[in-house]
Design a protein around this motif. Structure first.
Motif, PDB file in Angstrom:
ATOM      1  N   ALA A  27      43.435  56.829 -18.795  1.00 39.10           N
ATOM      2  CA  ALA A  27      42.356  57.080 -17.832  1.00 39.10           C
ATOM      3  C   ALA A  27      41.118  57.626 -18.538  1.00 39.10           C
ATOM      4  O   ALA A  27      39.984  57.197 -18.259  1.00 39.10           O
ATOM      5  CB  ALA A  27      42.831  58.057 -16.758  1.00 39.10           C
ATOM      6  N   LEU A  28      41.318  58.574 -19.451  1.00 39.93           N
ATOM      7  CA  LEU A  28      40.188  59.141 -20.187  1.00 39.93           C
ATOM      8  C   LEU A  28      39.468  58.060 -20.992  1.00 39.93           C
ATOM      9  O   LEU A  28      38.231  57.992 -20.996  1.00 39.93           O
ATOM     10  CB  LEU A  28      40.677  60.257 -21.113  1.00 39.93           C
ATOM     11  N   LEU A  29      40.227  57.201 -21.657  1.00 41.15           N
ATOM     12  CA  LEU A  29      39.606  56.143 -22.446  1.00 41.15           C
ATOM     13  C   LEU A  29      38.865  55.146 -21.561  1.00 41.15           C
ATOM     14  O   LEU A  29      37.771  54.693 -21.903  1.00 41.15           O
ATOM     15  CB  LEU A  29      40.661  55.433 -23.297  1.00 41.15           C
ATOM     16  N   ALA A  30      39.449  54.793 -20.423  1.00 42.47           N
ATOM     17  CA  ALA A  30      38.763  53.886 -19.500  1.00 42.47           C
ATOM     18  C   ALA A  30      37.441  54.500 -19.045  1.00 42.47           C
ATOM     19  O   ALA A  30      36.414  53.820 -18.949  1.00 42.47           O
ATOM     20  CB  ALA A  30      39.664  53.572 -18.309  1.00 42.47           C
ATOM     21  N   TRP A  31      37.470  55.793 -18.756  1.00 42.77           N
ATOM     22  CA  TRP A  31      36.264  56.517 -18.338  1.00 42.77           C
ATOM     23  C   TRP A  31      35.236  56.530 -19.467  1.00 42.77           C
ATOM     24  O   TRP A  31      34.044  56.281 -19.244  1.00 42.77           O
ATOM     25  CB  TRP A  31      36.662  57.932 -17.939  1.00 42.77           C
ATOM     26  N   LEU A  32      35.681  56.780 -20.689  1.00 39.76           N
ATOM     27  CA  LEU A  32      34.765  56.829 -21.827  1.00 39.76           C
ATOM     28  C   LEU A  32      34.150  55.455 -22.102  1.00 39.76           C
ATOM     29  O   LEU A  32      32.955  55.353 -22.410  1.00 39.76           O
ATOM     30  CB  LEU A  32      35.495  57.336 -23.070  1.00 39.76           C
ATOM     31  N   PHE A  33      34.936  54.401 -22.016  1.00 37.73           N
ATOM     32  CA  PHE A  33      34.401  53.055 -22.215  1.00 37.73           C
ATOM     33  C   PHE A  33      33.255  52.804 -21.242  1.00 37.73           C
ATOM     34  O   PHE A  33      32.183  52.315 -21.631  1.00 37.73           O
ATOM     35  CB  PHE A  33      35.493  52.005 -22.001  1.00 37.73           C
ATOM     36  N   ALA A  34      33.471  53.110 -19.962  1.00 36.80           N
ATOM     37  CA  ALA A  34      32.445  52.829 -18.954  1.00 36.80           C
ATOM     38  C   ALA A  34      31.252  53.765 -19.079  1.00 36.80           C
ATOM     39  O   ALA A  34      30.097  53.323 -19.174  1.00 36.80           O
ATOM     40  CB  ALA A  34      33.061  52.929 -17.553  1.00 36.80           C
ATOM     41  N   ARG A  35      31.504  55.060 -19.092  1.00 34.30           N
ATOM     42  CA  ARG A  35      30.410  56.031 -19.078  1.00 34.30           C
ATOM     43  C   ARG A  35      29.566  55.971 -20.356  1.00 34.30           C
ATOM     44  O   ARG A  35      28.354  56.205 -20.312  1.00 34.30           O
ATOM     45  CB  ARG A  35      30.968  57.442 -18.898  1.00 34.30           C
ATOM     46  N   SER A  36      30.186  55.659 -21.488  1.00 33.43           N
ATOM     47  CA  SER A  36      29.429  55.582 -22.732  1.00 33.43           C
ATOM     48  C   SER A  36      28.447  54.421 -22.715  1.00 33.43           C
ATOM     49  O   SER A  36      27.505  54.384 -23.523  1.00 33.43           O
ATOM     50  CB  SER A  36      30.376  55.448 -23.933  1.00 33.43           C
ATOM     51  N   GLN A  37      28.656  53.479 -21.826  1.00 42.28           N
ATOM     52  CA  GLN A  37      27.753  52.334 -21.696  1.00 42.28           C
ATOM     53  C   GLN A  37      26.861  52.447 -20.463  1.00 42.28           C
ATOM     54  O   GLN A  37      26.199  51.493 -20.078  1.00 42.28           O
ATOM     55  CB  GLN A  37      28.565  51.041 -21.639  1.00 42.28           C
ATOM     56  N   GLY A  38      26.882  53.645 -19.844  1.00 35.15           N
ATOM     57  CA  GLY A  38      26.066  53.871 -18.667  1.00 35.15           C
ATOM     58  C   GLY A  38      26.526  53.085 -17.455  1.00 35.15           C
ATOM     59  O   GLY A  38      25.735  52.802 -16.538  1.00 35.15           O
ATOM     60  N   ALA A  39      27.801  52.738 -17.428  1.00 36.19           N
ATOM     61  CA  ALA A  39      28.329  51.884 -16.360  1.00 36.19           C
ATOM     62  C   ALA A  39      29.077  52.695 -15.311  1.00 36.19           C
ATOM     63  O   ALA A  39      29.588  53.781 -15.593  1.00 36.19           O
ATOM     64  CB  ALA A  39      29.262  50.833 -16.953  1.00 36.19           C
ATOM     65  N   PRO A  40      29.175  52.177 -14.095  1.00 36.21           N
ATOM     66  CA  PRO A  40      29.978  52.840 -13.062  1.00 36.21           C
ATOM     67  C   PRO A  40      31.456  52.869 -13.449  1.00 36.21           C
ATOM     68  O   PRO A  40      31.927  52.033 -14.226  1.00 36.21           O
ATOM     69  CB  PRO A  40      29.755  51.962 -11.822  1.00 36.21           C
ATOM     70  N   PHE A  41      32.157  53.838 -12.877  1.00 31.07           N
ATOM     71  CA  PHE A  41      33.598  53.963 -13.079  1.00 31.07           C
ATOM     72  C   PHE A  41      34.234  54.111 -11.706  1.00 31.07           C
ATOM     73  O   PHE A  41      33.852  54.988 -10.925  1.00 31.07           O
ATOM     74  CB  PHE A  41      33.915  55.172 -13.963  1.00 31.07           C
ATOM     75  N   LEU A  42      35.199  53.247 -11.403  1.00 31.44           N
ATOM     76  CA  LEU A  42      35.794  53.173 -10.073  1.00 31.44           C
ATOM     77  C   LEU A  42      37.239  53.645 -10.100  1.00 31.44           C
ATOM     78  O   LEU A  42      37.921  53.562 -11.121  1.00 31.44           O
ATOM     79  CB  LEU A  42      35.742  51.721  -9.556  1.00 31.44           C
ATOM     80  N   MET A  43      37.696  54.117  -8.943  1.00 33.88           N
ATOM     81  CA  MET A  43      39.082  54.555  -8.798  1.00 33.88           C
ATOM     82  C   MET A  43      39.758  53.719  -7.710  1.00 33.88           C
ATOM     83  O   MET A  43      39.251  53.604  -6.593  1.00 33.88           O
ATOM     84  CB  MET A  43      39.143  56.037  -8.421  1.00 33.88           C
TER      85      MET A  43
END
Length: 309
Positions: A27-43
């Motif tokens: 989950a942390l890595l998925a969040w980092l992939f998205a947020r590091s690219q300025g992208a939304p993160f969904l649950m």
């Protein structure tokens, strides 16, 4: 936005048990992939398997994700509230002649799949029910056992470029899209949800890599968008098996009982992927500054009583 410029991410736990540190790391890595690219993160909560869903687990999972520092955009989406979308997709497949009923039991599938079947990989469904005669079909219908529904995949060859695994090629067997008990299968629901939610990159555990050719093929026959993929290494127990409850204190609550805070657990997660040094407890904002997907380890991490090794 072009498909490859869309990096919207997601995490999609099933509320069947507490998240362990391996789940939390993914989950942390998925969040980092998205947020590091300025992208939304969904649950998204994958709660279609009602027989395995446990009361209170969804709330516990969302709490654990939040206290290690993860946030997400928009409301939490639950698959149990989206069955109409899956039914519509299934109807489209049926209208295109791509669905057939399968009455095979698990034992029959295991026996049939153990034999070689040309292009199909070992263990794949060989298509036993695909070309039944009228008499054979009538015999199976008379058994009273409700059939599963399978996709006619035609042994399609699917190629993709995974951000961590590199080039991946898979031959797609005729997989289940609706189970015999009427529940929509994981592959169908995940493909429909990712497209409908606008997910641009799926970051998940490497144990799910084998399902990716199936999902990409299904997206293509449905005419849906195809996300990019990054399959991250797993966390293993000391015995080398995928981390599980039997390996001891592996959940956030169990680590807390031993005196660890959520920040301590997050620090271990970060250390295990090279984002922190021993003794550090970096915040998620600091991890974002340090994150480089190209520098992530490619091998699994072993989690033991003393942490990783």
């Amino acid at each position: 936005m072009s498909p490859r410029s869309n990096r919207t991410g997601r995490f999609a736990p099933s509320p069947t048990g507490s998240l362990h540190v391996g789940n939390l790391r993914t989950a942390l890595l998925a969040w980092l992939f998205a947020r590091s690219q300025g992208a939304p993160f969904l649950m998204r909560v994958e709660d279609l398997d009602t027989g395995r869903v446990r009361p209170g687990i969804e709330e516990e999972q969302l709490h654990d994700l939040a206290v290690i520092g993860l946030d997400w955009d928009g409301p939490v989406v639950r698959q149990s509230e989206r069955r109409g979308l899956y039914a519509d997709a299934l109807a489209r497949l049926e209208a295109d002649g791509l669905i057939y009923p399968c009455w095979c039991t698990r034992a029959e599938i295991r026996e049939a799949a153990s034999a070689p079947h040309g292009e199909l990989p070992e263990g794949a469904y060989p298509g036993t029910c695909r070309e039944l005669s009228g008499a054979e079909r009538a015999q199976r219908e008379a058994s009273g056992r409700p059939p599963a529904l399978r996709l006619r995949a035609g042994a399609a060859c699917v190629e993709l470029e995974d951000r961590l695994l590199g080039s991946v090629t898979g031959t797609v067997d005729d997989f289940v899209v609706r189970r015999g008990d009427g529940a929509f299968a994981y592959n169908l629901a995940a493909v429909v949800d990712d497209a409908q939610q606008g997910v641009g990159e799926v970051v998940r555990g490497a144990d799910l890599a084998d399902s990716t050719p199936r999902q990409l093929h299904l997206a293509r026959v449905l005419g849906l968008s195809e996300p990019a993929y990054a399959h991250v290494p797993l966390v293993l127990g000391p015995d080398g098996a995928r981390l599980a409850k039997r390996h001891g204190a592996v959940t956030l609550a169990e680590r807390a009982a031993g005196g660890e805070t959520p920040a301590d657990v997050r620090a271990w997660l970060a250390r295990s992927v090279g984002l922190a040094e021993p003794g550090e407890t970096p915040a998620t904002t600091e991890l974002l500054d340090r994150f480089d997907p190209h520098a992530l380890p490619r091998e699994p991490t072993v989690f033991g009583s003393g942490g990783e090794r």
